[in-house]
Enzyme design. Structure first.
Site, short mmCIF file in Angstrom:
data_model
loop_
_atom_site.label_atom_id
_atom_site.label_comp_id
_atom_site.label_asym_id
_atom_site.label_seq_id
_atom_site.Cartn_x
_atom_site.Cartn_y
_atom_site.Cartn_z
N GLU A 96 -0.67 -5.35 -4.31
CA GLU A 96 -1.32 -5.19 -5.45
C GLU A 96 -0.29 -4.68 -6.37
OE1 GLU A 96 -5.50 -4.91 -3.99
OE2 GLU A 96 -4.78 -2.59 -4.31
N CYS A 109 3.03 -0.64 -12.80
CA CYS A 109 3.25 0.36 -11.50
C CYS A 109 3.27 -0.88 -10.26
CB CYS A 109 2.08 1.13 -10.78
SG CYS A 109 1.79 1.80 -9.06
N CYS A 116 2.60 0.62 3.96
CA CYS A 116 3.42 1.56 3.91
C CYS A 116 3.55 2.57 5.30
CB CYS A 116 2.96 3.12 3.19
SG CYS A 116 4.13 4.11 2.98
N CYS A 120 -0.19 9.53 5.05
CA CYS A 120 -0.30 10.53 4.39
C CYS A 120 -1.83 11.16 4.58
CB CYS A 120 0.22 10.57 2.87
SG CYS A 120 1.32 10.36 3.18
N CYS A 123 -3.96 8.67 1.74
CA CYS A 123 -4.07 7.27 0.75
C CYS A 123 -4.23 6.14 0.56
CB CYS A 123 -2.46 7.55 0.93
SG CYS A 123 -1.74 6.18 -0.32
N CYS A 343 -4.52 5.45 -8.20
CA CYS A 343 -3.30 6.07 -7.03
C CYS A 343 -4.07 6.01 -5.58
CB CYS A 343 -3.17 7.82 -7.80
SG CYS A 343 -2.25 7.42 -9.10
#
Ligand code: SAH
Length: 365
Positions: A96, A109, A116, A120, A123, A343
């Site tokens: 994305e 962005c 990933c 975290c 997230c 975010c």
């Protein structure tokens, strides 16, 4: 049958690589300038149309190289003017990319990995697991495609003024491809974005920060999220490998001798976890000797998230403690959350999930 080796995608090459590519073909290096102008300024991807190259060279290029873009498979527009594009890279894998227009700038962005590998706890991308690093072409294609859709290329009325590597993935774990992509973002023959307006965001891969200083001039944003190691270990598990003191030293080194530089610290506010006044005082103490700007990010929820957004009172209290200590602290406005583009909400479609994700799925079922 003659088996030819795979064609090289010219979007994988920065200016230096492209010059070397032409020299290897027995051509002059300035061919790189010509081709980059076609690709990034004129938006021409078909070698046959590059009419300042000889016909013979155009044919050789078509035989050895290609300029291949991935495909936009979904385009969502937020009520607030943000856009989110889902881009298909190969079977089953999508990333994305988000565009955020503001009064004085337009920020794109971009993602650096499919999924990933960091875990975290707050997230959404972490929940997807990790598939692979993006190639330079796949990173740069996000900008090419977004600016094309937005019409930047055609009317020269630049909507994309800033680029942040804050999408899916940890950019410093994809070092070489990311650095090459940032070169192309900043190169006048590429997208020509000024150095200070290209920002790399990292959870803190300390050795890579030292390397980055040697090869790049991107601005740095660091996802801090906690003022002490015990809490940061929980929120950003990478901290167990590179604790806060080491991270701060690497950041200070990154901006040393660069008088106009400062570090942007990202701090997601999680209700009852890291948002107390004590946390704010501890954070201010930690950063007092580093040229800093603190970006407070209200937590953006996603399915199965175990945190909640801090209330407005806690947020403004946190911010005023920092300001009272003389720090610059701003609250990042939540944008695009109606289309899950804010975010930490980017999820894409990630195949070949890691063991961590499979374990989680088993536990949930
Ligand atoms: N891996 C890099 C790049 C991702 S940037 C990094 O960690 O910096 C994405 C930013 O959004 C990071 O600061 C990240 O910590 C933050 N973020 C992640 N999940 C979030 C959420 N649910 N709400 C708000 N911000 C979040």
């Amino acid at each position: 049958m003659i088996v030819t080796s795979a064609k090289i995608n010219l979007l994988d090459l920065d200016r230096r690589d492209l010059e070397a590519f032409f020299v290897a073909l027995g051509e002059k290096p300035f061919r790189a300038t010509q081709v980059m102008k076609w690709v990034y300024h004129e938006r021409i991807l078909d070698f046959a149309a590059m009419n300042n190259l000889s016909k013979a060279l155009r044919e050789r290029l078509a035989a050895h190289a290609e300029i291949r873009l991935p495909e936009i498979v979904a385009d969502q527009a937020s009520r607030d003017g943000s856009h989110k594009w889902l881009i298909r890279l190969d079977s089953g894998n999508c990333i994305e990319t988000v565009f955020i227009p503001e009064a004085d700038r337009g920020t794109l962005c971009v993602s650096s990995q499919i999924g990933c590998p960091l875990d975290c706890s707050f997230c959404a991308t972490a929940q997807q697991g990790f598939n692979r690093n993006l190639s330079t072409a796949e990173i740069i294609a996000q900008i090419w495609l977004a600016s094309d859709v937005l019409g930047d290329a055609r009317n020269h009325n630049r909507l994309i003024t800033n680029i942040v590597l804050m999408g899916m993935g940890e950019p410093l774990l994809n070092f070489d491809n990311v650095v090459k992509a940032t070169e192309l973002m900043q190169d006048d023959l590429g997208f020509g974005i000024s150095k200070r307006r290209v920002t790399l965001s990292t959870a803190g891969v300390v050795p890579a920060l030292y390397r980055l200083r040697e090869v790049s001039e991107v601005s740095l944003a660091v996802s801090l999220h906690a003022p002490d190691d015990a809490l940061r270990n929980e929120l950003v598990p990478l901290n167990r490998k590179y604790p806060i003191a080491e991270l701060l030293a690497a950041c200070q080194h990154y901006i040393a001798d660069k008088p106009y530089r400062r570090i942007t610290w990202e701090y997601v506010l999680l209700a009852g976890i890291n948002d107390s006044e004590q946390h704010a005082h501890a954070l201010a103490k930690l950063l007092k000797n580093i040229p800093s700007k603190i970006n407070l990010i209200p937590f953006n929820p996603f399915p199965n998230a175990r945190y909640q957004r801090s209330g407005t009172a806690a947020l403004s209290q946190f911010q005023s403690v920092l300001t009272a200590h003389g720090l610059t602290a701003i609250t990042r406005k939540t944008r695009g959350d109606d289309i899950a583009a804010a975010c930490g909400q980017l999820a894409g479609q990630v195949q070949a999930r890691g063991r961590r994700v499979e374990r989680r799925a088993r536990l949930a079922s």
